[in-house]
Write an enzyme that holds these catalytic residues in place. Structure first.
Site, mmCIF file in Angstrom:
data_model
loop_
_atom_site.group_PDB
_atom_site.id
_atom_site.type_symbol
_atom_site.label_atom_id
_atom_site.label_comp_id
_atom_site.label_asym_id
_atom_site.label_seq_id
_atom_site.Cartn_x
_atom_site.Cartn_y
_atom_site.Cartn_z
ATOM 1 N N HIS A 93 59.259 66.369 60.876
ATOM 2 C CA HIS A 93 57.647 66.935 60.358
ATOM 3 C C HIS A 93 57.345 65.830 62.165
ATOM 4 O O HIS A 93 56.420 66.332 62.602
ATOM 5 C CB HIS A 93 57.581 66.373 59.346
ATOM 6 C CG HIS A 93 58.258 66.350 58.133
ATOM 7 N ND1 HIS A 93 58.641 67.773 58.203
ATOM 8 C CD2 HIS A 93 58.633 65.834 57.203
ATOM 9 C CE1 HIS A 93 59.239 68.118 56.767
ATOM 10 N NE2 HIS A 93 59.127 66.869 56.244
ATOM 11 N N HIS A 119 58.502 71.863 55.995
ATOM 12 C CA HIS A 119 56.815 72.569 55.390
ATOM 13 C C HIS A 119 56.156 72.425 55.990
ATOM 14 O O HIS A 119 54.796 72.429 56.018
ATOM 15 C CB HIS A 119 57.520 72.079 54.009
ATOM 16 C CG HIS A 119 57.483 70.820 53.671
ATOM 17 N ND1 HIS A 119 57.725 69.789 54.306
ATOM 18 C CD2 HIS A 119 55.973 69.704 53.495
ATOM 19 C CE1 HIS A 119 57.518 68.426 53.608
ATOM 20 N NE2 HIS A 119 56.156 68.794 53.260
ATOM 21 N N LYS A 135 65.422 71.531 55.437
ATOM 22 C CA LYS A 135 66.240 71.039 55.951
ATOM 23 C C LYS A 135 66.788 69.769 55.076
ATOM 24 O O LYS A 135 66.888 70.062 53.537
ATOM 25 C CB LYS A 135 64.694 70.425 56.462
ATOM 26 C CG LYS A 135 64.019 69.249 55.481
ATOM 27 C CD LYS A 135 62.842 68.451 55.969
ATOM 28 C CE LYS A 135 63.215 67.031 56.319
ATOM 29 N NZ LYS A 135 63.375 66.492 55.028
HETATM 30 C C1 BG6 Z 1 60.096 65.766 53.352
HETATM 31 C C2 BG6 Z 1 61.088 64.420 52.532
HETATM 32 O O1 BG6 Z 1 60.762 66.690 54.239
HETATM 33 O O2 BG6 Z 1 58.865 65.933 52.849
HETATM 34 C C3 BG6 Z 1 60.209 63.824 51.775
HETATM 35 O O3 BG6 Z 1 62.551 65.069 52.691
HETATM 36 C C4 BG6 Z 1 59.601 62.969 52.182
HETATM 37 O O4 BG6 Z 1 60.614 62.068 52.001
HETATM 38 C C5 BG6 Z 1 58.009 64.799 52.588
HETATM 39 O O5 BG6 Z 1 58.553 62.572 51.369
HETATM 40 C C6 BG6 Z 1 56.773 64.670 52.477
HETATM 41 O O6 BG6 Z 1 55.910 65.410 52.612
HETATM 42 P P1 BG6 Z 1 54.453 65.664 52.255
HETATM 43 O O7 BG6 Z 1 53.645 66.802 52.419
HETATM 44 O O8 BG6 Z 1 54.009 64.871 50.810
HETATM 45 O O9 BG6 Z 1 54.054 64.943 53.368
#
Ligand code: BG6
Length: 487
Positions: free
Chosen positions: A249, A186, A156
């Site tokens: 997400h 992810h 992304k």
């Molecule tokens: C990423 C974003 O996709 O996800 C980030 O670009 C964010 O800004 C991150 O901090 C959060 O991921 P996780 O797994 O730490 O919740």
């Protein structure tokens, strides 16, 4: 071991010396190797502009793994991966780089017997993606030969609005089949996110309650306490919270919480049901955008490295929306996400309806939110269900109590990192946890209406929230439970 990869492959990381590789991809590959998932023969090839030899890159990989292991308090055991690591320096905007890459991959194929199987991971700035795909295609490097596979993983952001996402989809589909394309989100690799489907469709007692008859509201929170960390400002300032977190997400979490039972657990069945949820999101008018969204920016954001000192990028967003289908019509969907908030927390709260009549009012007020199901995606992963119980004593005074499931207490083992599961799935050819083109476009359709609405409003008065707070005051009004109770 079960799920061990059997086919050899070359895994090429464009952006091999970048931040994502260092923090996520290389540690994930290391864990897969250390846990015994890797096949006999494979190669990991980092490709980046930074001049480095294979040996230099192995050192880079070792450091990345050690930094990560320290963070996880595990012992470093990098060797099983390091012997399979190679590096190619080159500018991915230049076609010559791909001549070198092809030579290198052909040689590795021949020397190590990799069978022509290749996964290309595009961990690069989004503007480089189309050029890399074009260059790979121009050299025939995306064409699958009999008995071998070629897959491409797209990080992304996949586009920055509906139009650019459509264009990117069109471009890549000219040279790749949908089966070769892995668009990564992810969050879908997180254990707790995958568990949403087991929770909903593996138990008979909850699913009958997941609808407008019983649910009062759905709330999804992705709060982060960190800001730009001195390294993300430049990218983030072009994105903002809506594009960075909601488009991907949060909408994926919403799909999993709200979708109908899939016909089977096959990738296409699950994706088909997720797409129907996205179809049911309302296209907001500019007036609705003004009424149902709140943007914020934390004090100090404009001083972060890489950020425009006059930036109007939102670091916080709250949205009140709905899913306009038979199951969910009228149920408020409340979304909030932001940087530099009071805590780091991702959860989904399902707030159930009040009982029709409070029989105990002569003793005390009935608690307003008696039944709530909270899925804690991270940290402190688990699920809790609250209900009321009678306080011991001579009258019927009710109190909120909790039933709680905790991953840590129940399973007592480390949860795999999202990227471990996702890289494994790319290498074994399972696209279930990746997003299909129509999912991405429909998500952008919803987001683009909000972006258009914002563009018609007066510029926001930023900064408007303190680091460490719960975001702008206006947002708590939008998300306030007393205002969202349905009649
Ligand atoms: C990423 C974003 O996709 O996800 C980030 O670009 C964010 O800004 C991150 O901090 C959060 O991921 P996780 O797994 O730490 O919740």
């Amino acid at each position: 071991m079960k799920d061990k990869l059997t086919q050899p492959f070359a895994f090429v990381i464009f952006g091999g010396s970048g931040d994502l590789s260092r923090r996520k991809l290389l540690p994930a590959l290391h864990h897969l190797a250390a846990l015994g998932y890797m096949p006999e023969k494979y190669a990991v090839v980092g490709a980046s502009r930074t001049p480095m030899s294979d040996e230099d890159y192995r050192e880079f990989v070792r450091t990345a793994i050690e930094e990560h292991e320290q963070a996880e308090h595990e012992s470093p055991a990098a060797d099983s991966l390091l012997k399979s690591v190679y590096y190619l320096a080159g500018d991915t905007a230049k076609p010559e780089t791909f001549i070198d890459l092809q030579r290198r991959l052909d040689a590795l194929d021949k020397d190590l017997g990799l069978g022509g199987n290749r996964a290309y991971y595009l961990a690069v700035a989004p503007d480089l993606t189309p050029m890399i795909v074009k260059n790979l295609a121009a050299r025939g490097m995306l064409t699958q030969r009999e008995g071998s596979w070629i897959r491409v993983v797209f990080e992304k952001p996949f586009g920055r609005d509906l139009e650019s996402a459509r264009k990117l989809n069109e471009e890549i589909r000219q040279v790749l089949t949908e089966e070769q394309i892995y668009r990564i989100d992810h969050y879908l690799g997180k254990e707790t996110v995958q568990n949403i489907l087991s929770f909903r469709f593996g138990n008979s007692i909850f699913e009958p309650l997941f609808n407008r008859t019983h649910v009062n509201s759905i709330r999804i929170t992705v709060a982060e306490s960190e800001g730009m960390g001195g390294r993300r400002g430049e990218y983030y300032d072009t994105a903002g919270a809506l594009r960075d977190i909601v488009q991907n997400h949060i909408l994926q979490l919403l799909c999993l919480i709200a979708m109908e039972p899939p016909a089977s657990f096959r990738a296409e069945s699950i994706r088909d049901e997720k797409v129907k949820v996205l179809h049911a999101l309302p296209a907001m008018s500019p007036k609705e955008v003004a009424e149902s969204t709140v943007r914020g920016q934390y004090h100090g954001y404009r001083n972060e490295k890489g950020v425009n000192p006059n930036s109007t990028t939102e670091t916080y967003v709250a949205i009140r929306t709905s899913i306009d289908n038979w199951r969910w019509s009228g149920v408020p969907v409340l979304i909030q996400t932001g940087k530099r908030l009071w805590t780091r927390l991702t959860d989904i709260e399902i707030d159930f309806n009040q009982v029709p009549l409070c029989l105990f009012h002569q003793f005390a007020d009935c608690p307003p939110n008696a039944n709530k199901l909270v899925m804690r995606i991270q940290p402190d992963e688990g699920i809790s269900l609250s209900f009321v119980a009678k306080q011991p004593g001579t009258s019927f005074v009710l109190q909120d109590v909790n039933m709680d499931f905790s991953y840590g207490k129940t399973f007592g083992q480390r949860l795999p990192e999202a990227y471990e599961r996702l890289l494994l799935d790319v290498l074994r050819g399972d696209p279930s946890l990746f997003t299909r083109s129509d999912e991405v476009e429909l998500a952008w359709q919803f987001i683009t209406r909000i972006l258009e609405g914002w563009s018609k409003l007066p510029p926001p008065e930023f900064p408007n929230y303190e680091p460490g707070s719960r975001g702008p005051a206006e947002a708590s009004r939008l998300l306030n439970p007393s205002q969202i109770r349905r009649q």
